[in-house]
Design a protein around this motif. Structure first.
Motif, PDB file in Angstrom:
ATOM      1  N   ASN A 136       2.974   1.112  -3.558  1.00  0.00           N
ATOM      2  CA  ASN A 136       1.375   2.057  -4.338  1.00  0.00           C
ATOM      3  C   ASN A 136       0.809   3.935  -3.822  1.00  0.00           C
ATOM      4  O   ASN A 136       1.307   4.215  -4.838  1.00  0.00           O
ATOM      5  CB  ASN A 136       0.810   1.625  -4.100  1.00  0.00           C
ATOM      6  CG  ASN A 136      -0.481   1.781  -5.479  1.00  0.00           C
ATOM      7  OD1 ASN A 136       0.141   2.128  -6.664  1.00  0.00           O
ATOM      8  ND2 ASN A 136      -1.245   2.291  -4.813  1.00  0.00           N
ATOM      9  N   LYS A 137       1.138   4.575  -3.420  1.00  0.00           N
ATOM     10  CA  LYS A 137       1.062   5.353  -2.407  1.00  0.00           C
ATOM     11  C   LYS A 137       2.032   6.583  -2.772  1.00  0.00           C
ATOM     12  O   LYS A 137       2.279   8.048  -3.333  1.00  0.00           O
ATOM     13  CB  LYS A 137       0.978   5.518  -1.021  1.00  0.00           C
ATOM     14  CG  LYS A 137       0.304   7.092  -0.662  1.00  0.00           C
ATOM     15  CD  LYS A 137       0.404   6.791   0.848  1.00  0.00           C
ATOM     16  CE  LYS A 137       0.138   8.250   1.017  1.00  0.00           C
ATOM     17  NZ  LYS A 137      -0.411   8.307   2.786  1.00  0.00           N
ATOM     18  N   ASN A 138       3.508   6.208  -2.344  1.00  0.00           N
ATOM     19  CA  ASN A 138       4.732   6.048  -3.103  1.00  0.00           C
ATOM     20  C   ASN A 138       5.352   6.581  -4.510  1.00  0.00           C
ATOM     21  O   ASN A 138       6.488   6.510  -4.703  1.00  0.00           O
ATOM     22  CB  ASN A 138       5.636   6.456  -1.995  1.00  0.00           C
ATOM     23  CG  ASN A 138       5.477   6.486  -1.021  1.00  0.00           C
ATOM     24  OD1 ASN A 138       4.777   7.585  -0.287  1.00  0.00           O
ATOM     25  ND2 ASN A 138       6.099   6.309   0.028  1.00  0.00           N
ATOM     26  N   LYS A 139       4.559   6.080  -5.424  1.00  0.00           N
ATOM     27  CA  LYS A 139       5.171   5.643  -6.628  1.00  0.00           C
ATOM     28  C   LYS A 139       5.718   4.753  -6.441  1.00  0.00           C
ATOM     29  O   LYS A 139       7.111   4.740  -7.730  1.00  0.00           O
ATOM     30  CB  LYS A 139       4.899   6.965  -7.545  1.00  0.00           C
ATOM     31  CG  LYS A 139       4.101   7.225  -7.032  1.00  0.00           C
ATOM     32  CD  LYS A 139       2.454   6.826  -7.745  1.00  0.00           C
ATOM     33  CE  LYS A 139       1.501   8.249  -8.231  1.00  0.00           C
ATOM     34  NZ  LYS A 139       0.036   7.658  -8.017  1.00  0.00           N
ATOM     35  N   TYR A 153       0.725  -1.302   0.079  1.00  0.00           N
ATOM     36  CA  TYR A 153       0.095  -0.329  -0.013  1.00  0.00           C
ATOM     37  C   TYR A 153       0.704   1.716   0.035  1.00  0.00           C
ATOM     38  O   TYR A 153       0.575   2.130  -0.323  1.00  0.00           O
ATOM     39  CB  TYR A 153      -1.215  -0.475   1.183  1.00  0.00           C
ATOM     40  CG  TYR A 153      -1.394   1.571   1.243  1.00  0.00           C
ATOM     41  CD1 TYR A 153      -2.955   0.988   0.532  1.00  0.00           C
ATOM     42  CD2 TYR A 153      -1.352   2.634   2.319  1.00  0.00           C
ATOM     43  CE1 TYR A 153      -3.499   2.408   0.589  1.00  0.00           C
ATOM     44  CE2 TYR A 153      -1.296   3.951   2.410  1.00  0.00           C
ATOM     45  CZ  TYR A 153      -3.263   3.587   1.983  1.00  0.00           C
ATOM     46  OH  TYR A 153      -3.681   5.006   1.512  1.00  0.00           O
ATOM     47  N   ASN A 154       1.982   0.507   0.335  1.00  0.00           N
ATOM     48  CA  ASN A 154       2.821   2.216   1.041  1.00  0.00           C
ATOM     49  C   ASN A 154       4.081   2.504  -0.552  1.00  0.00           C
ATOM     50  O   ASN A 154       3.421   3.270  -0.457  1.00  0.00           O
ATOM     51  CB  ASN A 154       3.921   2.371   1.991  1.00  0.00           C
ATOM     52  CG  ASN A 154       2.728   2.800   3.737  1.00  0.00           C
ATOM     53  OD1 ASN A 154       1.432   3.255   3.294  1.00  0.00           O
ATOM     54  ND2 ASN A 154       3.192   1.718   4.802  1.00  0.00           N
TER      55      ASN A 154
END
Length: 98
Positions: A66-69, A63-64
């Motif tokens: 994905n959030k931080n690309k 999840y992290n």
């Protein structure tokens, strides 16, 4: 223009051979349709569980990322998927460090 075959006094062997040729021809056309389809349309993907196991991380980390690309996912319906090539790109530097 339609093709017509007149079967009058035709031996069964000739008729069977003609039918085999026609069916074979039609099956070859269908086979060509499938083999000529673009190969890059279907991209190999992995689901969350597969990625977690492969990279040795938890779903929170994914999840992290994905959030931080770092490792971007995409959705197909309700499923969260990752491109196999993106996961392997993340995995390769990790193997070099080990």
């Amino acid at each position: 223009m339609e093709n017509h075959i007149n079967l009058v006094n035709v031996p069964i062997e000739v008729m069977a051979s003609t039918i085999r040729e026609i069916v074979s021809s039609e099956l070859q056309k269908v086979k060509n349709l499938f083999t000529e389809a673009p190969k890059d349309v279907l991209v190999p993907t992995l689901n969350r569980k597969q990625v977690c196991i492969l990279l040795g991380v938890c779903e929170g980390t994914l999840y992290n990322w994905n959030k931080n690309k770092i490792l971007v996912n995409f959705k197909a319906g309700r499923r969260v998927l990752y491109r196999e090539s993106d996961v392997l790109a993340i995995l390769n530097p990790l193997k070099e460090v080990s």
